[in-house]
Write a protein that holds these residues in place. Structure first.
Motif, PDB file in Angstrom:
ATOM      1  N   GLY A 185      18.043 -22.146  13.797  1.00  0.00           N
ATOM      2  CA  GLY A 185      17.080 -21.531  14.704  1.00  0.00           C
ATOM      3  C   GLY A 185      17.305 -20.066  14.976  1.00  0.00           C
ATOM      4  O   GLY A 185      16.755 -19.522  15.939  1.00  0.00           O
ATOM      5  N   ILE A 186      18.085 -19.386  14.137  1.00  0.00           N
ATOM      6  CA  ILE A 186      18.377 -17.961  14.325  1.00  0.00           C
ATOM      7  C   ILE A 186      17.308 -17.146  13.594  1.00  0.00           C
ATOM      8  O   ILE A 186      17.236 -17.163  12.360  1.00  0.00           O
ATOM      9  N   THR A 187      16.492 -16.430  14.336  1.00  0.00           N
ATOM     10  CA  THR A 187      15.387 -15.664  13.755  1.00  0.00           C
ATOM     11  C   THR A 187      15.559 -14.155  13.922  1.00  0.00           C
ATOM     12  O   THR A 187      14.662 -13.390  13.582  1.00  0.00           O
ATOM     13  N   PHE A 188      16.678 -13.734  14.439  1.00  0.00           N
ATOM     14  CA  PHE A 188      16.958 -12.318  14.670  1.00  0.00           C
ATOM     15  C   PHE A 188      16.851 -11.501  13.385  1.00  0.00           C
ATOM     16  O   PHE A 188      17.233 -11.963  12.301  1.00  0.00           O
ATOM     17  N   SER A 189      16.346 -10.274  13.490  1.00  0.00           N
ATOM     18  CA  SER A 189      16.319  -9.341  12.370  1.00  0.00           C
ATOM     19  C   SER A 189      16.758  -7.970  12.865  1.00  0.00           C
ATOM     20  O   SER A 189      16.252  -7.487  13.882  1.00  0.00           O
ATOM     21  N   PHE A 193      20.343 -23.586  17.919  1.00  0.00           N
ATOM     22  CA  PHE A 193      20.324 -22.681  19.056  1.00  0.00           C
ATOM     23  C   PHE A 193      18.887 -22.480  19.516  1.00  0.00           C
ATOM     24  O   PHE A 193      17.945 -22.639  18.735  1.00  0.00           O
ATOM     25  N   VAL A 194      18.736 -22.098  20.783  1.00  0.00           N
ATOM     26  CA  VAL A 194      17.427 -21.740  21.312  1.00  0.00           C
ATOM     27  C   VAL A 194      17.494 -20.311  21.835  1.00  0.00           C
ATOM     28  O   VAL A 194      18.483 -19.907  22.464  1.00  0.00           O
ATOM     29  N   ASP A 195      16.470 -19.539  21.550  1.00  0.00           N
ATOM     30  CA  ASP A 195      16.409 -18.144  21.956  1.00  0.00           C
ATOM     31  C   ASP A 195      16.093 -18.047  23.444  1.00  0.00           C
ATOM     32  O   ASP A 195      15.029 -18.458  23.889  1.00  0.00           O
ATOM     33  N   VAL A 196      17.040 -17.502  24.217  1.00  0.00           N
ATOM     34  CA  VAL A 196      16.858 -17.361  25.663  1.00  0.00           C
ATOM     35  C   VAL A 196      16.899 -15.884  26.066  1.00  0.00           C
ATOM     36  O   VAL A 196      17.186 -15.555  27.217  1.00  0.00           O
ATOM     37  N   THR A 197      16.577 -15.027  25.127  1.00  0.00           N
ATOM     38  CA  THR A 197      16.696 -13.588  25.345  1.00  0.00           C
ATOM     39  C   THR A 197      15.846 -13.088  26.502  1.00  0.00           C
ATOM     40  O   THR A 197      16.317 -12.332  27.363  1.00  0.00           O
TER      41      THR A 197
END
Length: 560
Positions: A41-45, A106-110
């Motif tokens: 679930g990591i979509t960071f770029s 993981f879940v994005d909680v940014t």
């Protein structure tokens, strides 16, 4: 063709050495890393300029494995950066906080975290600066830096200005440590260049803007260094800048990058090791009176065995030869070997790189994030290195180097040497990327150490360790009785039969990144830990005996 006796002997010597020392290659099938970035679930770029016309655009890439919500599962923070073109629009380069779902994803909680937009981010360190039991984050930037206080509810608040630790310069490395043993974490920040977006050097123009005849970005040589900072914790949520009086201000204005606190002369006070790009490294010995003395050149770890300073970036700390002393591994620029410094005694080191058989592979790469980690749980720490060039222009020139580079993995042979098993430990390690920061920790809590790497020009790399051997392990989380519950600077010694291992709890290290604070020890086939000895920063000691293996163990310091 005639073969002379010397050549014949050399070939036989190589074969014998390969058979004796090469157990890491011949038996490396039990170490395998799998790229699970997308499935986790990591979509960071990472936001980056393709041309890299300015040095400030190639030095970012910090990452952190840390447990921000105290649930026993590692969360992930990936730091983003800007470009000269986007410097005034930080909202287009979001940093990301991912919460561990405890199922391998993981879940994005940014958006709710408060960590999304620190500015032109470089590096990250974790520590509980306010002694409330929650890990805070310090983010280094192209000024100002950020101190994110963990509110304990999934959110963070930037208190850097109020705390007095913003430092307007270009900072890269940072590490928390209780340098004066007053119970509160102090903060050291290594600054790189005196760099201004209002006065940019001209790409490719001048002596220090060429690489093998290729026009490239300028620096660091030819540019002014920035000096370093030591912030002393006042115990009330604020810090006092004391670098001048403490004698760690870097008056020579070297280009500071990797940094770590550790007790390097065995006197139970934290010392400071700072690696510098193209300049001699600093080895600051704690004088126990609020000051430090730089003994870098006397220590043997300031330069390589030829007395030459190298382009140092990252640093690993660990006891690779089981002599009870903490050694260094320092990553360097291309055509400069990564250096392995073996600790001989209190504050003295020897460059044993070539004896370790690691330089040949590293010469071809530009090394950044690194760690001493026992990936196969055999009781001997291995070495990982994230690589990537700084000049994209090399891909279009007649040179052997490439901008994107594979990772390096050296397996510890248990006799002072290492075997390069990079190409036989999972296809994911061979993928070429412009890598920078690397952090280490068991994110899926399955008993082996995983890796996360932050890359320029694209997505990060989450490497799941899928070892196949049945080696045992133990992981220890220390809980101190004083202000710093996370026990920064505490020293561990564990004994399991004939296997004795030591480690220390520290923030910083690698390159601009933060690894898990839990201490992981591989045990091989040993089925019991005979003794665990903890030396707390308070001076107290704890002894546990006959401890079961394959468990996460929490050890608490006895209160007064």
């Amino acid at each position: 063709m005639m073969v002379d006796p010397v050549t014949r002997r050399s070939k036989w010597t190589f074969l014998i050495l390969f058979l004796i020392l090469g157990r890491g290659v011949l038996g490396s099938g039990d170490i395998s890393f799998v790229d699970v970035t997308e499935s986790a679930g990591i979509t960071f770029s990472h936001h980056s300029s393709p041309e890299k016309k300015y040095i400030v655009e190639v030095m970012a890439g910090g990452v952190a494995f840390f447990d921000y919500d105290n649930d026993g599962w590692l969360d992930l923070f990936l730091l983003n950066s800007l470009t000269v073109e986007s410097a005034t629009r930080p909202e287009i380069a979001k940093s990301h906080l991912y919460k561990n779902n405890r199922d391998g994803t993981f879940v994005d909680v940014t958006d709710e975290s408060g960590l999304a937009f620190p500015g032109w981010g470089m590096g990250v360190a974790a520590g509980d600066f306010d002694s409330d039991g929650w890990l805070d984050l310090y983010v280094t930037c192209l000024g100002p830096n950020r101190l994110y206080r963990n509110n304990g509810d999934g959110t963070f608040t930037d208190v850097g200005e109020k705390a007095g630790v913003t430092d307007p310069r270009w900072s890269v490395g940072a590490a928390f440590g209780d340098s004066d043993r007053d119970g509160d974490l102090d903060l050291f920040v290594s600054n790189y260049l005196d760099f201004s977006l209002d006065n940019l050097p001209t790409f490719g123009e001048g002596k220090w803007c060429q690489h093998r005849g290729i026009p490239v970005h300028c620096g660091p040589r030819g540019l002014k260094g920035a000096g370093d900072s030591l912030f002393q914790n006042q115990g009330d949520g604020t810090f006092k800048e004391v670098s001048e009086s403490a004698r760690v201000a870097d008056p020579d204005e070297r280009y500071g990058l990797g940094v770590v606190w550790a007790d390097l002369n065995d006197d139970e006070f934290l010392d400071l090791f700072v690696v510098n790009d193209t300049g001699a490294n600093y080895f600051y010995v704690n004088q126990k009176d609020g000051t430090f003395e730089d003994l870098g050149l006397f220590s043997g770890a300031a330069v390589n065995e030829s007395g030459m300073a190298q382009g140092c970036m990252g640093i690993a700390v660990g006891d690779y030869d089981h002599d009870g002393k903490l050694d260094f591994y320092v990553t360097n620029f291309g055509d400069e070997y990564n250096a392995l410094y073996r600790k001989l005694g209190p504050g003295t080191f020897l460059d044993t790189s070539f004896a370790s058989l690691t330089p040949k592979s590293s010469l071809e790469h530009v090394g950044w994030g690194t760690g001493f980690v026992d990936f196969d749980n055999d009781g001997w720490v291995d070495i990982f290195v994230a690589n990537g060039h700084v000049y994209p222009q090399v891909d279009f020139a007649d040179v052997s180097a490439q901008y994107r580079q594979p990772k390096l993995l050296f397996r510890n042979n248990g006799n002072g040497t290492f075997a390069d098993i990079s190409t036989v430990s999972g296809e994911a390690l061979t993928v070429r990327q412009a890598s920078r920061g690397a952090a280490f920790g068991d994110y899926d809590n399955d008993g082996d150490i995983d890796i996360v790497v932050n890359n320029l020009d694209g997505s990060p790399l989450l490497l799941r360790n899928d070892r196949t051997n049945g080696n045992n392990w133990i992981r220890i989380q220390l809980v101190a009785a004083g202000n710093d519950r996370f026990a920064m600077g505490a020293h561990l010694r564990i004994v399991s039969g004939d296997l004795i291992q030591v480690s220390e709890v520290f923030s910083g290290g690698s390159y601009a990144s933060q690894s898990d604070l839990r201490q992981h020890f591989g045990l091989g086939e040993r089925t019991e830990v005979d003794a665990i000895e903890v030396r707390w920063t308070s001076g107290k000691q704890t002894l546990l005996e006959n401890v079961s293996v394959n468990q996460d163990l929490v050890i608490k310091e006895a209160s007064d």
